[in-house]
Design a protein around this motif. Structure first.
Motif, PDB file in Angstrom:
ATOM      1  N   THR A 286      53.184  14.078  30.237  1.00 42.92           N
ATOM      2  CA  THR A 286      53.299  13.378  28.945  1.00 42.92           C
ATOM      3  C   THR A 286      54.464  13.906  28.109  1.00 42.92           C
ATOM      4  O   THR A 286      55.571  13.405  28.200  1.00 42.92           O
ATOM      5  CB  THR A 286      52.000  13.449  28.128  1.00 42.92           C
ATOM      6  OG1 THR A 286      51.565  14.790  28.062  1.00 42.92           O
ATOM      7  CG2 THR A 286      50.942  12.547  28.718  1.00 42.92           C
ATOM      8  N   HIS A 287      54.191  14.920  27.292  1.00 45.04           N
ATOM      9  CA  HIS A 287      55.187  15.302  26.296  1.00 45.04           C
ATOM     10  C   HIS A 287      56.139  16.390  26.782  1.00 45.04           C
ATOM     11  O   HIS A 287      56.159  17.516  26.258  1.00 45.04           O
ATOM     12  CB  HIS A 287      54.496  15.668  24.979  1.00 45.04           C
ATOM     13  CG  HIS A 287      53.885  14.459  24.333  1.00 45.04           C
ATOM     14  ND1 HIS A 287      52.533  14.312  24.153  1.00 45.04           N
ATOM     15  CD2 HIS A 287      54.457  13.312  23.883  1.00 45.04           C
ATOM     16  CE1 HIS A 287      52.300  13.126  23.607  1.00 45.04           C
ATOM     17  NE2 HIS A 287      53.438  12.504  23.427  1.00 45.04           N
ATOM     18  N   ILE A 288      56.926  16.036  27.783  1.00 50.36           N
ATOM     19  CA  ILE A 288      58.032  16.886  28.250  1.00 50.36           C
ATOM     20  C   ILE A 288      59.198  15.965  28.585  1.00 50.36           C
ATOM     21  O   ILE A 288      59.013  14.753  28.731  1.00 50.36           O
ATOM     22  CB  ILE A 288      57.652  17.750  29.488  1.00 50.36           C
ATOM     23  CG1 ILE A 288      57.045  16.894  30.608  1.00 50.36           C
ATOM     24  CG2 ILE A 288      56.683  18.854  29.111  1.00 50.36           C
ATOM     25  CD1 ILE A 288      56.777  17.677  31.893  1.00 50.36           C
TER      26      ILE A 288
ATOM     27  N   TYR B 162      55.081   9.309  34.024  1.00 51.30           N
ATOM     28  CA  TYR B 162      55.638   9.949  32.831  1.00 51.30           C
ATOM     29  C   TYR B 162      55.333   9.116  31.595  1.00 51.30           C
ATOM     30  O   TYR B 162      54.895   7.958  31.699  1.00 51.30           O
ATOM     31  CB  TYR B 162      57.142  10.210  32.986  1.00 51.30           C
ATOM     32  CG  TYR B 162      57.963   8.997  33.353  1.00 51.30           C
ATOM     33  CD1 TYR B 162      58.178   8.662  34.693  1.00 51.30           C
ATOM     34  CD2 TYR B 162      58.512   8.180  32.381  1.00 51.30           C
ATOM     35  CE1 TYR B 162      58.916   7.544  35.031  1.00 51.30           C
ATOM     36  CE2 TYR B 162      59.268   7.060  32.709  1.00 51.30           C
ATOM     37  CZ  TYR B 162      59.462   6.751  34.047  1.00 51.30           C
ATOM     38  OH  TYR B 162      60.196   5.630  34.373  1.00 51.30           O
ATOM     39  N   HIS B 163      55.533   9.726  30.436  1.00 48.84           N
ATOM     40  CA  HIS B 163      55.119   9.189  29.140  1.00 48.84           C
ATOM     41  C   HIS B 163      55.469   7.714  28.951  1.00 48.84           C
ATOM     42  O   HIS B 163      54.594   6.854  28.806  1.00 48.84           O
ATOM     43  CB  HIS B 163      55.768  10.058  28.054  1.00 48.84           C
ATOM     44  CG  HIS B 163      55.424   9.686  26.653  1.00 48.84           C
ATOM     45  ND1 HIS B 163      56.008   8.629  26.004  1.00 48.84           N
ATOM     46  CD2 HIS B 163      54.566  10.242  25.768  1.00 48.84           C
ATOM     47  CE1 HIS B 163      55.534   8.556  24.770  1.00 48.84           C
ATOM     48  NE2 HIS B 163      54.641   9.529  24.603  1.00 48.84           N
ATOM     49  N   ASP B 164      56.756   7.374  28.975  1.00 40.70           N
ATOM     50  CA  ASP B 164      57.157   6.006  28.630  1.00 40.70           C
ATOM     51  C   ASP B 164      56.741   4.982  29.677  1.00 40.70           C
ATOM     52  O   ASP B 164      56.523   3.813  29.357  1.00 40.70           O
ATOM     53  CB  ASP B 164      58.677   5.928  28.406  1.00 40.70           C
ATOM     54  CG  ASP B 164      59.110   6.622  27.123  1.00 40.70           C
ATOM     55  OD1 ASP B 164      58.246   7.243  26.464  1.00 40.70           O
ATOM     56  OD2 ASP B 164      60.303   6.552  26.778  1.00 40.70           O
TER      57      ASP B 164
ATOM     58  N   GLY C 139      53.945   4.761  31.116  1.00 39.32           N
ATOM     59  CA  GLY C 139      52.594   4.294  30.788  1.00 39.32           C
ATOM     60  C   GLY C 139      52.447   3.790  29.364  1.00 39.32           C
ATOM     61  O   GLY C 139      51.707   2.850  29.097  1.00 39.32           O
ATOM     62  N   HIS C 140      53.156   4.439  28.428  1.00 34.22           N
ATOM     63  CA  HIS C 140      52.988   4.066  27.017  1.00 34.22           C
ATOM     64  C   HIS C 140      53.607   2.707  26.701  1.00 34.22           C
ATOM     65  O   HIS C 140      53.061   1.951  25.898  1.00 34.22           O
ATOM     66  CB  HIS C 140      53.629   5.130  26.113  1.00 34.22           C
ATOM     67  CG  HIS C 140      52.765   6.335  25.904  1.00 34.22           C
ATOM     68  ND1 HIS C 140      52.226   7.061  26.942  1.00 34.22           N
ATOM     69  CD2 HIS C 140      52.341   6.930  24.763  1.00 34.22           C
ATOM     70  CE1 HIS C 140      51.523   8.065  26.449  1.00 34.22           C
ATOM     71  NE2 HIS C 140      51.566   8.007  25.132  1.00 34.22           N
ATOM     72  N   GLY C 141      54.760   2.409  27.312  1.00 32.44           N
ATOM     73  CA  GLY C 141      55.445   1.151  27.014  1.00 32.44           C
ATOM     74  C   GLY C 141      54.537  -0.065  27.205  1.00 32.44           C
ATOM     75  O   GLY C 141      54.339  -0.847  26.273  1.00 32.44           O
TER      76      GLY C 141
HETATM   77 ZN    ZN Z   1      53.511  10.446  22.829  1.00 33.04          ZN
END
Ligand code: ZN
Length: 336
Positions: free
Chosen positions: A167-169, A267-269, A271-273
């Motif tokens: 996530t936050h790396i 990675y973060h984006d 999944g988040h996007g």
């Molecule tokens: Zn975040």
């Protein structure tokens, strides 16, 4: 069936936490599915009621078992840590310390089985640090409080659930960190969470890292074969219904269509996007792998609008709904 008790931590008292909490609790329908218990500050909740204008009373209680849990009256385990004149929208170590104590208290109650889930209103990381608690956020704090070495972040929106391997790396660091063991543990945490919430044999899709999941080695340096495929083989051998590595540009569409119960993002984006495209209010952040159920709103303390009554409670209501869905069966409820 007994309604689960969900401990709602009030978050940073200078932020919008108290407001989204009282607005959510003013929704009478909520009480049909759960017994919400605010872990926070009764006086601050009354102030939030004044600025939002919702029809709600606050009852201070000393234990979860003392709550009345009826619509119109918010039960609050009152830690009494917030001074009457604490301003909204200003960073405060007092509010940071209080936010820490709400999470600590709720976690103890959950570990003891006296509440069935925790739903967290936003805390302010800087305020938390100013109070001497050096955690990047709720997730790491809960992991430390429960002695959990590794957790995963799941984002859940209607029709789409995503669990993240990193996530936050930074992106370069994320690729370096991904390895078969971490991927397999993430798949298993996601699978177990869905199974506990009642999905018998969840169908799971795992994303690749590179475009087209590497296109058989054409893109990237063989990361899919080296880092992801062995984890999928291992999980399959354990009986988990898992597909991949799949191209990430189409897998989310397929999940929303109903092909998959869960997508594993690298990675973060990645999944988040897709989750955020579905609407900011709908997204809920769930920490999985903890011994307690924890869901969270996916917004911050919003100091710029705190104290105005404008904060929207949709994400809090969705986080509560998810907490109920994931919560274990509550103990028998006594008529009060
Ligand atoms: Zn975040």
């Amino acid at each position: 069936m007994a309604r689960p008790i969900v401990a709602i931590t009030m978050g940073d008292a200078a932020g919008v936490g108290p407001e989204v909490v009282v607005k959510a609790l003013a929704d009478a329908g909520l009480y049909r599915s759960c017994r919400p218990l605010v872990v926070g500050d009764a006086a601050r909740l009354r102030k939030a009621i004044a600025v939002t204008g919702v029809a709600l009373e606050v009852r201070a209680v000393e234990a979860p078992e003392d709550g009345g849990y009826t619509a119109g009256v918010a039960d609050c385990l009152d830690l009494g840590l917030i001074p009457e004149d604490l301003p909204f929208g200003e960073l405060s170590p007092i509010a940071g310390e209080a936010a820490y104590q709400y999470v600590r208290t709720a976690t103890e109650l959950a570990v003891a089985g006296r509440v069935q889930a925790i739903c967290t209103a936003p805390l302010n990381k800087e305020a938390l640090h100013a109070a001497g608690h050096r955690y990047p956020g709720h997730t790491e704090l809960l992991a430390a409080l429960t002695g959990t070495p590794e957790v995963s972040m799941m984002l859940s929106a209607p029709k789409l659930r995503v669990v993240h391997v990193t996530t936050h790396i930074g992106l370069v660091d994320a690729v370096a960190k991904i390895e078969p063991g971490l991927v397999a543990r993430t798949i298993r945490r996601g699978e177990e969470t869905l199974r506990r919430s009642g999905i018998d044999r969840p169908h799971i899709a795992v994303c690749g890292i590179n475009p087209h999941a590497g296109e058989n080695g054409l893109f990237g340096r063989g990361e899919e074969a080296e880092k992801i495929a062995p984890a999928i083989a291992e999980c399959r051998a354990q009986g988990i219904d898992v597909d991949g590595p799949l191209p990430a540009d189409t897998v989310f569409f397929r999940a929303v269509r109903g092909d998959f119960d869960l997508v594993v993002a690298m990675y973060h984006d990645q999944g988040h996007g897709p989750v955020k495209v579905l609407g900011f209010d709908a997204g809920v952040n769930i920490t999985i792998g903890l011994p307690v159920i924890r869901t969270s709103v996916d917004h911050g303390t919003a100091f710029d609008i705190a104290g105005t009554g404008r904060a929207d409670e949709a994400s809090m209501l969705e986080a509560l709904r998810q907490a109920v869905e994931l919560a274990p069966q509550a103990k028998e409820e006594h008529a009060s």
